[in-house]
Motif scaffolding. Structure first.
Motif, PDB file in Angstrom:
ATOM      1  N   LYS A 136       0.826  -1.211   0.000  1.00  0.00           N
ATOM      2  CA  LYS A 136       0.000   0.000   0.000  1.00  0.00           C
ATOM      3  C   LYS A 136       0.860   1.261   0.000  1.00  0.00           C
ATOM      4  O   LYS A 136       0.618   2.198  -0.776  1.00  0.00           O
ATOM      5  N   LEU A 137       1.863   1.306   0.853  1.00  0.00           N
ATOM      6  CA  LEU A 137       2.636   2.533   1.046  1.00  0.00           C
ATOM      7  C   LEU A 137       3.566   2.835  -0.124  1.00  0.00           C
ATOM      8  O   LEU A 137       3.741   4.000  -0.507  1.00  0.00           O
ATOM      9  N   LEU A 138       4.178   1.814  -0.704  1.00  0.00           N
ATOM     10  CA  LEU A 138       5.029   2.061  -1.869  1.00  0.00           C
ATOM     11  C   LEU A 138       4.198   2.527  -3.059  1.00  0.00           C
ATOM     12  O   LEU A 138       4.612   3.399  -3.825  1.00  0.00           O
ATOM     13  N   GLU A 139       3.009   1.950  -3.213  1.00  0.00           N
ATOM     14  CA  GLU A 139       2.103   2.386  -4.279  1.00  0.00           C
ATOM     15  C   GLU A 139       1.657   3.821  -4.043  1.00  0.00           C
ATOM     16  O   GLU A 139       1.620   4.636  -4.971  1.00  0.00           O
ATOM     17  N   ARG A 140       1.335   4.154  -2.806  1.00  0.00           N
ATOM     18  CA  ARG A 140       0.863   5.506  -2.489  1.00  0.00           C
ATOM     19  C   ARG A 140       1.949   6.545  -2.708  1.00  0.00           C
ATOM     20  O   ARG A 140       1.685   7.631  -3.237  1.00  0.00           O
ATOM     21  N   ALA A 141       3.181   6.229  -2.310  1.00  0.00           N
ATOM     22  CA  ALA A 141       4.287   7.166  -2.523  1.00  0.00           C
ATOM     23  C   ALA A 141       4.482   7.437  -4.009  1.00  0.00           C
ATOM     24  O   ALA A 141       4.668   8.589  -4.436  1.00  0.00           O
ATOM     25  N   LEU A 179       3.389  17.809  -0.005  1.00  0.00           N
ATOM     26  CA  LEU A 179       3.109  16.478  -0.538  1.00  0.00           C
ATOM     27  C   LEU A 179       4.343  15.578  -0.615  1.00  0.00           C
ATOM     28  O   LEU A 179       4.210  14.357  -0.679  1.00  0.00           O
ATOM     29  N   ILE A 180       5.531  16.170  -0.578  1.00  0.00           N
ATOM     30  CA  ILE A 180       6.741  15.350  -0.627  1.00  0.00           C
ATOM     31  C   ILE A 180       7.408  15.240   0.738  1.00  0.00           C
ATOM     32  O   ILE A 180       7.776  14.144   1.165  1.00  0.00           O
ATOM     33  N   LEU A 181       7.530  16.338   1.463  1.00  0.00           N
ATOM     34  CA  LEU A 181       8.410  16.375   2.630  1.00  0.00           C
ATOM     35  C   LEU A 181       7.715  16.426   3.976  1.00  0.00           C
ATOM     36  O   LEU A 181       8.378  16.294   5.012  1.00  0.00           O
ATOM     37  N   SER A 239       2.003  11.965   2.115  1.00  0.00           N
ATOM     38  CA  SER A 239       3.262  12.558   1.667  1.00  0.00           C
ATOM     39  C   SER A 239       4.267  11.458   1.379  1.00  0.00           C
ATOM     40  O   SER A 239       4.208  10.359   1.946  1.00  0.00           O
ATOM     41  N   VAL A 240       5.202  11.745   0.504  1.00  0.00           N
ATOM     42  CA  VAL A 240       6.196  10.753   0.113  1.00  0.00           C
ATOM     43  C   VAL A 240       7.031  10.319   1.310  1.00  0.00           C
ATOM     44  O   VAL A 240       7.235   9.122   1.544  1.00  0.00           O
ATOM     45  N   VAL A 241       7.502  11.266   2.103  1.00  0.00           N
ATOM     46  CA  VAL A 241       8.386  10.915   3.217  1.00  0.00           C
ATOM     47  C   VAL A 241       7.642  10.107   4.273  1.00  0.00           C
ATOM     48  O   VAL A 241       8.208   9.178   4.876  1.00  0.00           O
ATOM     49  N   GLU A 294      17.614  10.031   1.673  1.00  0.00           N
ATOM     50  CA  GLU A 294      17.793  11.075   0.662  1.00  0.00           C
ATOM     51  C   GLU A 294      16.620  12.056   0.673  1.00  0.00           C
ATOM     52  O   GLU A 294      16.815  13.268   0.585  1.00  0.00           O
ATOM     53  N   VAL A 295      15.393  11.532   0.784  1.00  0.00           N
ATOM     54  CA  VAL A 295      14.222  12.400   0.798  1.00  0.00           C
ATOM     55  C   VAL A 295      14.159  13.193   2.102  1.00  0.00           C
ATOM     56  O   VAL A 295      13.853  14.390   2.100  1.00  0.00           O
TER      57      VAL A 295
END
Length: 320
Positions: free
Chosen positions: A166-171, A230-232, A239-241, A277-278
Motif C-alpha cells: 500500500k505505502l510504496l504504491e501511495r508514494a 506532498l513530498i516532505l 506525503s512521500v516521506v 535522501e528524501v
C-alpha cells in the motif's frame, strides 16, 4: 510465511491502493471542470501521461478526449491499471489466500469487484455527475477496505507485507499527482503564477484529500508550499516521506532486523537509502533539480525497490 502468500497479500493491497488513486487522478479533472473559466478547455491527456499509460492508451484510442480517457482509466480491461482491472487483480490475489486473510476482507474485495464489474455496460454514456458518484464510491470503498484490514488482521508478517504494498504504491502515485500538473498545459507563459495556475495546483491537493490539512499548515497556496507538503511533510499520511517512513518500519519488522544494527538485505538497504535522501532534501533542492526531474528519478528508484522486494521475498527458489 510462504512467499506465495506474502506476494498475494502485498499485491492485493497494492492493487486496492492503485484503484483508489486512479479514481483520484480522474477527480483532478472533475475538480477543475467545476472551476475552470469557460474559455479554458479541459485537458485529459495529462492524466494518462502522468500515470505512464499513454503508450497503451494510443494503441486502442485515436484521441485523448474525456470519453476515451474516462473509460480507459475506469473500465477498460485492455488497461491493466484501470480501476476494474486493479479490482480484478486484487480479488484474484485475495481468492488464492482466503485462508490467510480475514473473512471480512475476502468478502469485501469480492463484493466491490462485482459491484464495479456490473456497471461496465452502458458506462460510456454516463454523465459527469454519475461518474463523480462512482469515483467517490471507489475512494470510500478503499478506505473501508483499509478499515477492515486494520480491525481484523493481526500485526504480523502478513499485515506488514500489506502495508508495504500500500505505502510504496501511495508514494509513487503522490509523485504522479504532482506530475499531472507538470503535463497540464497553460494557455500561455504569462499564466504561470496566475489564478488559473493556482487553481490547477489546488485541484491536485483536493484530489489527494490534502487541501484542508494543507490550509491548516500554510497560509498561502503556492506551488512551493504544495510541493513541500506532498513530498516532505512528515505528518501527512499521503506525503512521500511519510509513506517511505512507514514502509521502512514494516520492511524491517518482516525481517526482524533492528534499526540499530543496520540493514539485513538489499531491499532494506535501498529503501533506507531513498528515505534518507528524501528526509535530507529541502524544497530548494527539489526546485533546483527541477520538480519533474526529481519526481521522475524518485519513481525510477521506487520501482527498483519494488523489484528488489520481489527478488528478496517473493522470487525464492526451492532448496535442492
Amino acid at each position: 510465511m510462504l512467499s506465495r502468500v506474502a506476494n498475494s497479500i502485498y499485491w492485493m493491497n497494492r492493487y486496492i491502493e492503485r484503484a483508489d488513486n486512479y479514481a483520484r487522478f480522474i477527480s483532478v479533472n472533475f475538480n477543475l471542470a467545476l472551476d475552470l473559466p469557460p474559455n479554458v478547455p479541459e485537458q485529459w491527456e495529462p492524466l494518462i501521461v502522468a500515470t505512464a499509460d499513454h503508450y497503451n492508451f494510443f494503441e486502442h484510442y485515436p484521441e485523448a478526449n474525456r470519453e476515451n480517457v474516462l473509460y480507459f482509466m475506469t473500465f477498460d480491461v485492455n488497461n491493466p491499471n484501470s480501476i476494474l482491472s486493479c479490482l480484478y487483480s486484487a480479488r484474484e490475489n485475495a481468492r488464492t489466500i482466503r485462508e490467510s486473510i480475514s473473512k471480512e476482507m475476502w468478502e469485501y474485495v469480492n463484493q466491490i469487484y462485482w459491484k464495479v464489474k456490473d456497471r461496465v455496460e452502458g458506462s460510456k454514456s454516463w454523465e459527469l455527475a454519475r461518474y463523480q458518484g462512482f469515483l467517490e464510491e471507489i475512494k470510500s470503498g478503499s478506505q473501508l477496505f483499509y478499515g477492515i484490514v486494520d480491525s481484523t488482521i493481526t500485526r504480523g508478517e502478513g499485515w506488514h507485507f500489506g502495508q508495504l504494498g500500500k505505502l510504496l504504491e501511495r508514494a509513487d502515485k503522490t509523485t504522479r499527482f504532482l506530475d499531472v500538473k507538470y503535463f497540464t498545459l497553460l494557455p500561455n507563459v504569462d499564466a504561470v503564477g496566475s489564478p488559473l495556475d493556482l487553481l490547477l495546483w489546488s485541484s491536485v491537493l483536493k484530489s489527494v484529500s490534502a487541501y484542508n490539512m494543507f490550509r491548516q499548515q500554510y497560509k498561502v497556496v503556492n506551488p512551493t508550499n504544495i510541493v513541500e507538503f506532498l513530498i516532505l511533510d512528515k505528518g501527512f499520511p499521503r506525503s512521500v516521506v511519510h509513506c517511505l517512513t512507514e514502509a521502512e518500519q514494516s520492511l524491517y519488522a518482516i525481517s526482524g532486523t533492528s534499526f540499530d544494527h543496520g540493514y539485513s538485505n538489499l531491499a532494506e538497504k535501498k529503501l533506507s537509502k531513498i528515505l534518507s535522501e528524501v528526509q535530507f532534501t529541502e524544497i530548494e533542492d527539489i526546485l533546483t533539480t527541477g520538480l519533474h526531474q526529481f519526481l521522475d528519478d524518485f519513481q525510477t528508484s521506487n520501482n527498483d525497490i519494488g523489484q528488489t522486494i520481489h527478488n528478496t521475498y517473493f522470487d525464492l527458489k526451492p532448496v535442492n
